[in-house]
Motif scaffolding. Sequence first.
Motif, PDB file in Angstrom:
ATOM      1  N   LEU A  19      -3.801  -6.855  -5.190  1.00 38.50           N
ATOM      2  CA  LEU A  19      -4.510  -8.009  -5.854  1.00 38.50           C
ATOM      3  C   LEU A  19      -4.484  -8.197  -6.982  1.00 38.50           C
ATOM      4  N   VAL A  20      -4.425  -6.797  -7.664  1.00 38.89           N
ATOM      5  CA  VAL A  20      -4.488  -6.677  -9.199  1.00 38.89           C
ATOM      6  C   VAL A  20      -3.004  -7.070  -9.753  1.00 38.89           C
ATOM      7  N   GLN A  21      -1.936  -6.897  -9.015  1.00 35.16           N
ATOM      8  CA  GLN A  21      -0.510  -7.117  -9.328  1.00 35.16           C
ATOM      9  C   GLN A  21      -0.313  -8.678  -9.182  1.00 35.16           C
ATOM     10  N   ALA A  22      -1.001  -9.237  -8.073  1.00 29.43           N
ATOM     11  CA  ALA A  22      -0.702 -10.691  -8.175  1.00 29.43           C
ATOM     12  C   ALA A  22      -1.463 -11.459  -9.196  1.00 29.43           C
ATOM     13  N   SER A  23      -2.570 -11.033  -9.476  1.00 30.54           N
ATOM     14  CA  SER A  23      -3.354 -11.733 -10.699  1.00 30.54           C
ATOM     15  C   SER A  23      -2.940 -11.372 -11.839  1.00 30.54           C
ATOM     16  N   ASN A  24      -2.058 -10.126 -11.869  1.00 30.45           N
ATOM     17  CA  ASN A  24      -1.451 -10.064 -13.301  1.00 30.45           C
ATOM     18  C   ASN A  24      -0.218 -10.694 -13.570  1.00 30.45           C
ATOM     19  N   MET A  25       0.424 -11.113 -12.472  1.00 27.34           N
ATOM     20  CA  MET A  25       1.494 -12.166 -12.630  1.00 27.34           C
ATOM     21  C   MET A  25       1.092 -13.434 -12.951  1.00 27.34           C
ATOM     22  N   GLY A 278       2.786   8.406   0.969  1.00 24.15           N
ATOM     23  CA  GLY A 278       4.119   8.159   1.100  1.00 24.15           C
ATOM     24  C   GLY A 278       4.694   7.094   0.410  1.00 24.15           C
ATOM     25  N   PRO A 279       5.636   6.964   0.115  1.00 25.79           N
ATOM     26  CA  PRO A 279       6.487   5.643  -0.510  1.00 25.79           C
ATOM     27  C   PRO A 279       6.496   4.428   0.355  1.00 25.79           C
ATOM     28  N   VAL A 280       7.048   4.830   1.485  1.00 28.23           N
ATOM     29  CA  VAL A 280       7.238   3.520   2.526  1.00 28.23           C
ATOM     30  C   VAL A 280       5.771   2.900   2.889  1.00 28.23           C
ATOM     31  N   PHE A 281       4.441   3.857   2.952  1.00 28.28           N
ATOM     32  CA  PHE A 281       3.486   3.102   3.231  1.00 28.28           C
ATOM     33  C   PHE A 281       3.092   2.419   2.043  1.00 28.28           C
ATOM     34  N   VAL A 282       3.226   2.581   0.858  1.00 31.21           N
ATOM     35  CA  VAL A 282       2.811   1.836  -0.300  1.00 31.21           C
ATOM     36  C   VAL A 282       3.530   0.652  -0.402  1.00 31.21           C
ATOM     37  N   SER A 283       4.798   0.682  -0.104  1.00 33.70           N
ATOM     38  CA  SER A 283       5.756  -0.601  -0.175  1.00 33.70           C
ATOM     39  C   SER A 283       5.282  -1.462   0.926  1.00 33.70           C
ATOM     40  N   MET A 284       4.727  -1.340   1.910  1.00 38.75           N
ATOM     41  CA  MET A 284       4.385  -1.903   3.128  1.00 38.75           C
ATOM     42  C   MET A 284       3.392  -3.040   2.988  1.00 38.75           C
ATOM     43  N   PHE A 285       2.551  -2.742   1.703  1.00 36.03           N
ATOM     44  CA  PHE A 285       1.631  -3.565   1.430  1.00 36.03           C
ATOM     45  C   PHE A 285       1.815  -4.959   0.495  1.00 36.03           C
ATOM     46  N   LYS A 286       3.324  -4.979  -0.143  1.00 34.70           N
ATOM     47  CA  LYS A 286       3.726  -5.850  -0.887  1.00 34.70           C
ATOM     48  C   LYS A 286       3.631  -7.110  -0.299  1.00 34.70           C
ATOM     49  N   PRO A 287       3.834  -7.131   0.954  1.00 33.29           N
ATOM     50  CA  PRO A 287       4.042  -8.787   1.536  1.00 33.29           C
ATOM     51  C   PRO A 287       2.351  -9.399   1.473  1.00 33.29           C
ATOM     52  N   LEU A 288       1.411  -8.657   1.441  1.00 33.18           N
ATOM     53  CA  LEU A 288       0.106  -9.153   1.186  1.00 33.18           C
ATOM     54  C   LEU A 288       0.084  -9.777  -0.150  1.00 33.18           C
ATOM     55  N   GLY A 289       0.743  -9.499  -1.137  1.00 35.16           N
ATOM     56  CA  GLY A 289       0.515  -9.961  -2.349  1.00 35.16           C
ATOM     57  C   GLY A 289       0.963 -11.451  -2.441  1.00 35.16           C
ATOM     58  N   ILE A 290       1.498 -12.221  -1.675  1.00 33.70           N
ATOM     59  CA  ILE A 290       1.923 -13.673  -1.850  1.00 33.70           C
ATOM     60  C   ILE A 290       0.836 -14.398  -1.229  1.00 33.70           C
ATOM     61  N   VAL A 291       0.053 -13.655  -0.590  1.00 32.77           N
ATOM     62  CA  VAL A 291      -1.513 -14.554  -0.017  1.00 32.77           C
ATOM     63  C   VAL A 291      -2.471 -14.602  -1.213  1.00 32.77           C
ATOM     64  N   PHE A 292      -2.324 -13.546  -1.706  1.00 31.50           N
ATOM     65  CA  PHE A 292      -3.177 -13.428  -3.277  1.00 31.50           C
ATOM     66  C   PHE A 292      -2.603 -14.503  -4.241  1.00 31.50           C
ATOM     67  N   ALA A 293      -1.204 -14.631  -4.412  1.00 31.25           N
ATOM     68  CA  ALA A 293      -0.410 -15.324  -5.607  1.00 31.25           C
ATOM     69  C   ALA A 293      -0.760 -16.790  -5.177  1.00 31.25           C
ATOM     70  N   VAL A 294      -0.575 -17.124  -3.771  1.00 30.75           N
ATOM     71  CA  VAL A 294      -0.680 -18.606  -3.420  1.00 30.75           C
ATOM     72  C   VAL A 294      -1.970 -19.243  -4.061  1.00 30.75           C
ATOM     73  N   GLY A 295      -3.254 -18.358  -3.553  1.00 27.11           N
ATOM     74  CA  GLY A 295      -4.616 -18.806  -3.977  1.00 27.11           C
ATOM     75  C   GLY A 295      -4.802 -18.832  -5.295  1.00 27.11           C
ATOM     76  N   LEU A 296      -4.494 -17.724  -6.205  1.00 25.14           N
ATOM     77  CA  LEU A 296      -4.497 -17.666  -7.635  1.00 25.14           C
ATOM     78  C   LEU A 296      -3.743 -18.615  -8.479  1.00 25.14           C
ATOM     79  N   GLY A 297      -2.634 -18.983  -7.818  1.00 25.19           N
ATOM     80  CA  GLY A 297      -1.695 -19.782  -8.530  1.00 25.19           C
ATOM     81  C   GLY A 297      -2.286 -21.109  -8.343  1.00 25.19           C
ATOM     82  N   PHE A 298      -2.828 -21.654  -7.289  1.00 22.42           N
ATOM     83  CA  PHE A 298      -3.500 -22.832  -7.095  1.00 22.42           C
ATOM     84  C   PHE A 298      -4.667 -22.936  -8.118  1.00 22.42           C
ATOM     85  N   ILE A 299      -5.542 -22.093  -7.951  1.00 23.61           N
ATOM     86  CA  ILE A 299      -6.748 -22.042  -8.953  1.00 23.61           C
ATOM     87  C   ILE A 299      -6.566 -22.098 -10.140  1.00 23.61           C
TER      88      ILE A 299
END
Length: 363
Positions: A19-25, A278-299
């Motif tokens: 969420l922080v990464q998407a909002s930072n973008m 572990g690193p793979v677990f952390v990277s697996m959450f990246k796809p969720l960022g686009i859901v936040f980015a779509v909403g924040l970009g619209f707002i």
Amino acid sequence: MEGRRTGSLPFVGMIMVVLVQASNMVVTKMAMSDGLNKYTLAFYCNALSSLALLPCPFIISRRSGSCPPLTFSVLGKIFLLALVGSASQICGYAGIDYSSPVLGTAMMNLTPAFTFILAVISRLEKVNWKSSSSQAKVVGTIVSILGALVIILYKGPTVLCSHSPASLVHPRHLVFLLSRQLNWVLGGFLLAAEAFLLSLWFIIQAYILKDYPVVLNIMFYLMFFATIFSGLLSLITVTELQSWILKFDARLIAILYSALVAGVFRVTLCTWCLKRAGPVFVSMFKPLGIVFAVGLGFIFLGEKLHLGSLIGAAVIAMGFYAVVWGKSREEEKTVEGGSGVDDGSLPSSSHKVPLLQSKRLSA
């Protein structure tokens, strides 16, 4: 109950990280559109983050007598980590500048694939193709990436429209539209490079944490080296004095947010989650960022919300929950099988604190 709550912390932590990464973008896109230079942005963010983390080495060394010594080998690995991180940071800022936060978070969906390949090559991750949990992780990752591709390639009809009037396309605008398309492609390549470098960053972190598991100390030296790299690059590329002058406006707010929230808080929390899961677990959450980015970009950016974005977000959510299920199932089997004995291997997403602790442990 305490064990279950502790096991869910990496899950909650990674939701906050994304969420922080998407909002930072979104924040940095607004600031760069207002004239903030991407190279000075990187320098000021790294410098401010270094100052915020400066007390950490002194406090930790005093209060923790078991803190391992910082050897030259570990320092060299942190130096390499900072170099990779700085390159990823610049590629990310440049990619966002040429495109949009939605494309930025969409391209981050390449991170699980890159990380998975690098983790298998470096033997941080093992895959049992006959296991349902491994199959769920692989299928969930693929489904998430396909959902991101749906958002990029299929817009569909507009579902929600911002208040800003749509611009009409005239013949004299064709050259401008072609230039925007080329910028979009260039931004996509830069963001893909950021995803690969970020995956490599995760792998290097995993090796460092094995020898030196002091997260805040690693973050300070990481930001310190990154400040040097970004400062040298800024001095070479930015020659206008006006680009270095800061005023109390949206650009200063973007720097503070990127440095303290997206820098210190997000990176430290992400490193802690990587240490736990572990690193793979952390990277697996990246796809969720686009859901936040779509909403924040619209707002905040006035971007239109299309049907393709909604369909893609739904597909990403399905893939995301498939990955979480596979991860939980895998770790429950690990706990039940009693394979939690430390064998000296590197941290892997397959041998860490379970997302959902078994009822037997929480009793």
